[in-house]
Enzyme design. Structure first.
Site, PDB file in Angstrom:
ATOM      1  CE1 TYR A 162     -12.027  53.885  68.805  1.00 61.22           C
ATOM      2  CE2 TYR A 162     -10.571  52.158  68.009  1.00 61.22           C
ATOM      3  CZ  TYR A 162     -11.143  53.400  67.857  1.00 61.22           C
ATOM      4  OH  TYR A 162     -10.851  54.157  66.740  1.00 61.22           O
TER       5      TYR A 162
ATOM      6  CB  SER B 159     -10.671  51.458  63.964  1.00 60.85           C
ATOM      7  OG  SER B 159      -9.370  51.366  64.519  1.00 60.85           O
TER       8      SER B 159
HETATM    9  P1  NAD Z   1     -11.755  63.297  67.287  1.00 58.12           P
HETATM   10  O1  NAD Z   1     -11.817  63.216  68.763  1.00 58.12           O
HETATM   11  O2  NAD Z   1     -10.901  64.321  66.649  1.00 58.12           O
HETATM   12  O3  NAD Z   1     -13.194  63.430  66.680  1.00 58.12           O
HETATM   13  C1  NAD Z   1     -14.292  62.727  67.197  1.00 58.12           C
HETATM   14  C2  NAD Z   1     -15.525  63.443  66.767  1.00 58.12           C
HETATM   15  O4  NAD Z   1     -16.639  62.785  67.348  1.00 58.12           O
HETATM   16  C3  NAD Z   1     -15.543  64.908  67.240  1.00 58.12           C
HETATM   17  O5  NAD Z   1     -16.088  65.709  66.232  1.00 58.12           O
HETATM   18  C4  NAD Z   1     -16.466  64.838  68.441  1.00 58.12           C
HETATM   19  O6  NAD Z   1     -17.141  66.062  68.657  1.00 58.12           O
HETATM   20  C5  NAD Z   1     -17.422  63.764  67.981  1.00 58.12           C
HETATM   21  N1  NAD Z   1     -18.184  63.185  69.073  1.00 58.12           N
HETATM   22  C6  NAD Z   1     -17.733  62.608  70.211  1.00 58.12           C
HETATM   23  N2  NAD Z   1     -18.751  62.260  70.994  1.00 58.12           N
HETATM   24  C7  NAD Z   1     -19.881  62.607  70.340  1.00 58.12           C
HETATM   25  C8  NAD Z   1     -21.262  62.512  70.626  1.00 58.12           C
HETATM   26  N3  NAD Z   1     -21.706  61.992  71.778  1.00 58.12           N
HETATM   27  N4  NAD Z   1     -22.139  62.994  69.716  1.00 58.12           N
HETATM   28  C9  NAD Z   1     -21.708  63.548  68.567  1.00 58.12           C
HETATM   29  N5  NAD Z   1     -20.424  63.664  68.238  1.00 58.12           N
HETATM   30  C10 NAD Z   1     -19.516  63.195  69.117  1.00 58.12           C
HETATM   31  O7  NAD Z   1     -11.340  61.832  66.806  1.00 58.12           O
HETATM   32  P2  NAD Z   1     -10.935  61.233  65.378  1.00 58.12           P
HETATM   33  O8  NAD Z   1      -9.607  60.625  65.545  1.00 58.12           O
HETATM   34  O9  NAD Z   1     -11.149  62.218  64.297  1.00 58.12           O
HETATM   35  O10 NAD Z   1     -11.971  60.042  65.275  1.00 58.12           O
HETATM   36  C11 NAD Z   1     -13.014  60.008  64.339  1.00 58.12           C
HETATM   37  C12 NAD Z   1     -13.384  58.561  64.063  1.00 58.12           C
HETATM   38  O11 NAD Z   1     -12.263  57.903  63.469  1.00 58.12           O
HETATM   39  C13 NAD Z   1     -13.750  57.778  65.319  1.00 58.12           C
HETATM   40  O12 NAD Z   1     -14.829  56.916  65.045  1.00 58.12           O
HETATM   41  C14 NAD Z   1     -12.493  56.985  65.586  1.00 58.12           C
HETATM   42  O13 NAD Z   1     -12.750  55.810  66.289  1.00 58.12           O
HETATM   43  C15 NAD Z   1     -12.008  56.715  64.176  1.00 58.12           C
HETATM   44  N6  NAD Z   1     -10.601  56.368  64.093  1.00 58.12           N
HETATM   45  C16 NAD Z   1      -9.630  57.254  64.448  1.00 58.12           C
HETATM   46  C17 NAD Z   1      -8.300  56.887  64.357  1.00 58.12           C
HETATM   47  C18 NAD Z   1      -7.185  57.805  64.716  1.00 58.12           C
HETATM   48  O14 NAD Z   1      -6.031  57.359  64.753  1.00 58.12           O
HETATM   49  N7  NAD Z   1      -7.422  59.083  64.957  1.00 58.12           N
HETATM   50  C19 NAD Z   1      -7.958  55.608  63.899  1.00 58.12           C
HETATM   51  C20 NAD Z   1      -8.969  54.723  63.548  1.00 58.12           C
HETATM   52  C21 NAD Z   1     -10.292  55.118  63.647  1.00 58.12           C
END
Ligand code: NAD
Length: 257
Positions: A152, A139
């Protein structure tokens, strides 16, 4: 570029960035393993849809990324793992003196510890096949901080550090390890933090999006899951074979500020 014959395991991929990354890997020809911690038919339906759309093999494997043995079990159940995308992640927003310990522990377990376990389990499979890509979805918060996101920010900085260590351990092998650092992407994870951020700052939804979330994203646009998927596919290409131990920001200029 074709990733035909490669198997990609994407943790946390029934939603958001993980699903977007799995789609782009499948589009490039990779067989994909989707994962989350739930057991519903809709997860298997997502895999079937990828298989039908892109003509690749796609499976869903349930494994809870907060549990070390299940992280390792995911890789074992996949059987093959040429491309490992550590993407599973959760978020919780609170001042550190009010931060619930169970939330802290869950964030560190899912966002950081899971990548340790899956990488440890996957490297022997990559070494056996003489090729591998470990791609950690970190991130902008792996490189900078924001208030109220202590767990985080700590987990994502940890992921960036582990990325460098794994890259050095594999530097003389045809295996690379890199981190992708998204800025804000409008996924369910981001949607879920809007209400708490509205409360923290006493703002309405639109103001939170413009003045808090995209305040540090100079492009003033969310990044997309397709852009993240394309970045991961690039890291799997031969053009990226000498890129290892680095971070790729997909953040509309956030970390240039
Ligand atoms: P999201 O909530 O849409 O997806 C998260 C995923 O992780 C889902 O598929 C969920 O089922 C899975 N998950 C959660 N807990 C779990 C567990 N215990 N076991 C297995 N799977 C689990 O979120 P996202 O925004 O797509 O985030 C995905 C990644 O990207 C994360 O690591 C997040 O930190 C990172 N990220 C997101 C953003 C953003 O703006 N959306 C920015 C920077 C980084």
């Amino acid at each position: 570029m074709s990733l035909q014959g490669k198997t990609a395991v994407v943790t946390g991929s029934n939603s958001g960035i993980g699903l977007g990354v799995a789609r782009e890997l499948a589009r490039a020809g990779a067989d994909v393993v989707l994962n989350s911690f739930t057991d519903g038919d809709e997860n298997h339906a997502l895999a079937a849809a990828l298989s039908a759309e892109f003509g690749v093999s796609a499976r869903y494997i349930k494994a809870d990324m907060s549990v070390g043995e299940e992280c390792r079990g995911l890789i074992e159940a996949a059987g093959s793992c040429d491309i490992l995308v550590n993407n599973a992640g959760i978020q919780h927003v609170a001042p550190i003196d009010e931060f619930p310990q169970d939330k802290w522990d869950a964030i560190i377990a899912i966002n950081l510890n899971s990548a340790f376990h899956t990488t440890a389990a996957a490297l022997p499979l990559m070494r056996a096949k003489g090729w591998g890509r470990v791609i950690n979805i970190a991130s902008a918060h792996g490189l900078t901080a924001s208030p109220f996101k202590s767990a985080y920010v700590a987990a994502k900085h940890g992921v960036v550090g582990m990325t460098k260590a794994v890259a050095l351990e594999t530097a003389q092998e045809p295996i690379t390890c890199n981190a992708v650092c998204p800025g804000y992407v409008l996924t369910p994870l981001v949607e879920a933090q809007i209400p708490a951020t509205m409360e923290e700052y006493g703002m309405d939804r639109e103001t939170v999006i413009k003045e808090v979330m995209l305040a540090r994203q100079p492009s003033k646009e969310f990044a997309t899951v397709e852009q993240l998927g394309g970045t991961v596919v690039f890291l799997c290409s031969s053009a990226a074979a000498q890129m290892t131990g680095t971070t790729l920001s997909v953040d509309g200029g956030w970390t240039a500020l």
